[in-house]
Motif scaffolding. Structure first.
Motif, short mmCIF file in Angstrom:
data_model
loop_
_atom_site.label_atom_id
_atom_site.label_comp_id
_atom_site.label_asym_id
_atom_site.label_seq_id
_atom_site.Cartn_x
_atom_site.Cartn_y
_atom_site.Cartn_z
N ALA B 160 8.89 12.55 -38.08
CA ALA B 160 7.66 11.61 -37.17
C ALA B 160 7.78 12.00 -35.62
CB ALA B 160 7.71 10.65 -37.57
N GLY B 161 9.27 12.37 -35.08
CA GLY B 161 9.06 12.86 -34.23
C GLY B 161 9.06 11.07 -32.89
N PHE B 162 8.67 9.53 -33.40
CA PHE B 162 8.65 9.10 -32.38
C PHE B 162 9.67 8.76 -31.76
CE2 PHE B 162 4.38 7.57 -35.58
CZ PHE B 162 3.65 7.15 -34.20
N SER B 163 9.32 7.85 -30.93
CA SER B 163 10.80 7.96 -30.13
C SER B 163 10.28 6.27 -29.01
CB SER B 163 10.63 8.62 -28.91
OG SER B 163 11.58 8.11 -28.43
N LEU B 169 13.38 12.13 -25.80
CA LEU B 169 14.67 11.84 -25.63
C LEU B 169 15.34 12.80 -24.07
CD1 LEU B 169 15.61 13.11 -29.60
CD2 LEU B 169 15.59 10.86 -28.27
N GLU B 170 14.11 13.14 -23.49
CA GLU B 170 14.18 13.82 -21.79
C GLU B 170 15.96 13.14 -21.14
OE1 GLU B 170 11.21 13.93 -19.93
OE2 GLU B 170 9.62 14.64 -21.37
N MET B 171 16.35 11.72 -21.66
CA MET B 171 17.32 11.48 -21.26
C MET B 171 18.24 12.30 -21.66
SD MET B 171 17.18 7.14 -21.95
CE MET B 171 18.70 7.28 -21.41
N HIS B 173 18.94 14.71 -22.38
CA HIS B 173 18.82 16.50 -23.16
C HIS B 173 20.40 17.55 -23.00
CE1 HIS B 173 18.84 17.06 -18.48
NE2 HIS B 173 18.86 18.12 -18.18
N ASP B 174 20.96 16.52 -21.65
CA ASP B 174 22.10 17.98 -21.91
C ASP B 174 23.17 16.88 -22.42
OD1 ASP B 174 22.41 14.86 -20.52
OD2 ASP B 174 23.27 15.69 -19.07
N HIS B 175 23.12 16.14 -24.06
CA HIS B 175 24.01 15.72 -24.78
C HIS B 175 24.10 16.44 -26.16
CE1 HIS B 175 26.29 12.70 -27.15
NE2 HIS B 175 26.00 11.88 -26.36
N VAL B 176 25.34 16.89 -25.86
CA VAL B 176 25.26 18.12 -27.08
C VAL B 176 25.54 16.98 -28.33
CG1 VAL B 176 26.60 19.77 -28.23
CG2 VAL B 176 26.48 19.70 -25.72
N GLY B 177 25.39 16.17 -28.32
CA GLY B 177 25.69 15.49 -30.28
C GLY B 177 24.72 15.38 -30.32
N ILE B 178 24.08 14.35 -29.75
CA ILE B 178 22.53 14.40 -29.89
C ILE B 178 21.46 15.48 -30.06
CG2 ILE B 178 20.91 12.85 -29.01
CD1 ILE B 178 22.92 10.93 -27.87
N ASN B 179 21.54 16.09 -29.61
CA ASN B 179 20.99 17.13 -29.77
C ASN B 179 20.82 17.93 -30.52
OD1 ASN B 179 19.15 18.86 -26.88
ND2 ASN B 179 20.79 17.11 -26.48
N LEU B 180 22.44 17.85 -31.36
CA LEU B 180 22.73 18.32 -32.81
C LEU B 180 22.53 17.09 -33.92
CD1 LEU B 180 24.40 21.11 -32.93
CD2 LEU B 180 26.30 19.62 -33.63
N ALA B 181 22.26 16.29 -33.65
CA ALA B 181 22.78 15.31 -35.02
C ALA B 181 20.57 15.19 -35.27
CB ALA B 181 23.22 13.62 -34.12
N ILE B 182 19.73 14.90 -33.94
CA ILE B 182 18.56 15.09 -34.14
C ILE B 182 17.98 16.39 -35.10
CG2 ILE B 182 16.48 14.65 -33.14
CD1 ILE B 182 17.55 12.26 -33.35
N ASN B 265 11.23 15.77 -27.60
CA ASN B 265 10.98 16.81 -25.99
C ASN B 265 12.35 16.24 -25.74
OD1 ASN B 265 8.77 15.28 -25.83
ND2 ASN B 265 9.24 15.55 -24.31
N THR B 266 13.41 17.29 -25.44
CA THR B 266 13.78 17.00 -24.41
C THR B 266 13.76 17.33 -23.10
OG1 THR B 266 15.63 18.80 -24.99
CG2 THR B 266 16.24 17.02 -25.90
#
Ligand SMILES: [K+]
Ligand SMILES: [K+]
Lengths: 428, 428
Positions: B160-163, B169-171, B173-182, B265-266
């Motif tokens: 869905a991509g609602f946030s 998720l721009e804040m 953009h440098d968080h590897v874990g959250i990028n990976l999980a999503i 989007n990050t």
């Protein structure tokens, strides 16, 4: 045969490039990329121009261009007609293998006869058109009216859309006769030789050999012209300043221009609303009819796709159109053209957006669509493109002409390997 | 069944609209068109928003939205899976007629078992995702971390991509874990339940029942992710400011986001170059895989079309892909989807250019593509659209979800009427 075809077109283009690059062809120096662009645009009968044709090329250069246009348009029509005939089994004498022979100028009598009638048909149309235009140009006080008439008649019939006037045909936007003459020439060229033969036979009371395809072509063309004219008449702000009759004529002419892929304009494209640009792009993508001089996906392919969507939504077993079954094979051909078109357009847009980032998205999309459909309408950015951008457009013009034709040839060549009869003859 | 399906989705949307319109759902007054937009966007799992979700809706409103997202995503996955199963004859117990029964919640044992396993699979994925996100959000000091984690986990898996964050998720953009999980959640949702089953069976050493389709899905997904990441990494000026590793991560995340149609989007979409917007649009049009929660034309349809163009150019008798023959019937389905997509997009663009003439062409095209593919990426114009423009996007989101699904169902229902075995099982 596809490679031979590409080779043939490219050699025309190169010869044209060489001739146009001669100092005797030019009034003022033209860059090499621009002469190449002009040669490719002429042979592909697109009509996009990076330089003013009248202001840059000498009378000799213009004659060269006209020869290229005639060669491109006639070649396309001839080859297209062969492709159509070759899949049309009932025609008897015309055997499928003539398609291949046609590229090598065969000596079989039926092929010669066919070629001869296409050439005569072309010359007669262009001759009458030139005469009509001469009388009207002369009356309107256009200098050098005879040459102008010959050039524009051939340019219209071959759906090239090159003009020696600076603003295409904008100065004649209120001239009924010239609008009519150009429209008839373009429609004759775009609807193709075979449909004329068909109509002629029907008139003479003989059997309609290509009845189904002709019916589809005529109906689709009428629907597109009617719908496009209506939409432009109602929604284009630029036309509201004109009196109702001129407004209707301008709306019709611009729709006709996009749909036949001739690419003349009587009103400025630059000033048009984005919504109308979208309509024109749709018309340019669908394009003209098979076996004519026009480009695009072809009305028949569009009809087949329309039938497919309808059948799918209605959950029918077979795809039908005008109560005739369309074979899977021909649907595949239409699909392949659509997918090729979409893929090419997407790739070209990506590259153009990189090479010419200063142009707007819609102007570049319009330019790409116009080049692929060999239409030649433009929002006016052609001359401002970077050299790389011009090269991309050159590739698009070539691919739009040869690529789509290749799909037609592939269809013909495919049928060659089959002995049984088809139960439909919708030509794509 | 197609009408029933549309009716089902629309009734979800209307119930959602009514609930979100209650004062208890809102922190500040939201216009009726915007609550409708939000409800449709949630049920279709698109994720476009005309108002800030976090800033406009109360916790109760957010729960309603999450329920709509879950219902839409799960419903789509379930129905999609049934469609896939129904055309897959070798599966034995799953008979084609279950597709229709599925809409009426049937009591057949195999159907219940299947439904149960899809639901379990969904809940387990979302649960693990929520746990992982909770730990990371909590560590990053996000307020209300548990609710945020649950919301974003479900929003990601249902693509869905609602946030609830103001800038997606721009804040992070440098968080590897959250990028990976999503990314993992989105890919699991987008690649679908059946491919997971298939992979699981393969891992367990059992036979790979959906081997061919799975292979196509995995390869196409990898090709798109790889190519997209590479292009974004190299050509996007906005990313050049980032250190190489973050640049690579952002390029991958944005490609994944468009391709799975999740739509987070990050980095800012508004700031991206037009060339990259074009790439994202292409990814959004192709979309995710069948039997998943994602939208778009589907990777398998794209693969079939690719095979068709190649076969045509090579003048082959049959269309082959991965050395397997693709039946004409399935090609027709892919074509119908493509034609439906193209037609809908053209029509919508024409109308949007009339209703929202103040927006740029590329922003509207991006918006339309995003809505039709149920992606939810936007250049930021969603809230500024006119009411008519919002209505058009609402129709696009609905048509993008239900319309494309209808083609899938039509395929399934079609097969029902045939007794013989297919020699391919590429699912579209
Ligand atoms: K032209
Ligand atoms: K989405």
């Amino acid at each position: 045969p596809a490679r031979l075809l590409l080779f043939g077109y490219v050699s025309y283009m190169l010869v044209g490039w060489a001739l146009l690059a001669l100092p005797v062809s030019q009034i003022q120096p033209v860059a090499a990329i621009d002469t190449l662009f002009t040669a490719v645009s002429a042979v592909s009968t697109t009509g996009l121009a990076t330089v003013s044709v009248g202001g840059s090329f000498s009378p000799f250069g213009e004659v060269v261009m006209l020869a290229l246009i005639q060669a491109g348009g006639l070649g396309y029509m001839t080859i297209g007609s062969f492709a159509v005939l070759s899949v049309y089994h009932r025609l008897g004498r015309m055997r499928t293998h003539t398609v291949r022979q046609a590229f090598n100028l065969p000596e079989g009598i039926s092929v010669v006869m066919f070629l001869r009638s296409v050439v005569w048909f072309t010359l007669i149309c262009e001759g009458i058109g030139a005469l009509a235009l001469f009388l009207m140009f002369h009356h309107a006080g256009v200098p050098n009216a005879l040459w102008m008439a010959v050039f524009h008649s051939i340019s219209a019939f071959c759906t090239a859309g090159f003009s020696l006037f600076d603003n295409s045909l904008e100065m004649f936007h209120d001239h009924v006769g010239i609008n009519l003459a150009i429209s008839i020439l373009s429609l004759l060229g775009a609807m193709g030789f075979l449909i004329i033969v068909d109509g002629w036979r029907a008139l003479m009371g003989r059997e309609r050999v290509l009845g189904f395809t002709s019916k589809v072509i005529v109906r689709m063309t009428m629907v597109f012209l009617g719908l496009g004219t209506l939409i432009l008449f109602v929604t284009e702000p630029e036309l509201t300043a004109l009196p109702p009759d001129e407004r209707l004529m301008a709306a019709f002419f611009q729709t006709m221009s996009a749909s036949t892929t001739v690419g003349f304009n009587t009103v400025s494209i630059t000033g048009m609303s984005q919504a109308v640009l979208m309509v024109l792009m749709a018309l340019m993508v669908v394009g003209a009819s098979p076996a004519g001089t026009g480009g695009g996906l072809k009305t028949t392919s569009f009809a087949a796709l329309l039938g497919l969507v309808r059948s799918t939504l209605k959950n029918r077993e077979a795809v039908r159109f005008f109560k005739r079954r369309v074979s899977d094979e021909k649907l595949n051909m239409a699909t392949a053209s659509l997918a090729y078109y979409a893929g090419l357009c997407g790739l070209a847009m990506f590259l153009l957006l990189l090479t010419d980032a200063d142009q707007t998205f819609e102007a570049l999309l319009f330019e790409a669509t116009s080049a692929m459909g060999t239409v030649g309408l433009s929002t006016g950015i052609t001359g401002d493109l970077s050299d790389l951008g011009k090269l991309i457009v050159i590739v698009l013009m070539t691919a739009g002409r040869v690529g789509i034709l290749t799909f037609g040839i592939a269809l013909a060549a495919h049928d060659e390997s089959r002995a049984e009869e088809q139960d439909d003859n919708l030509v794509l």
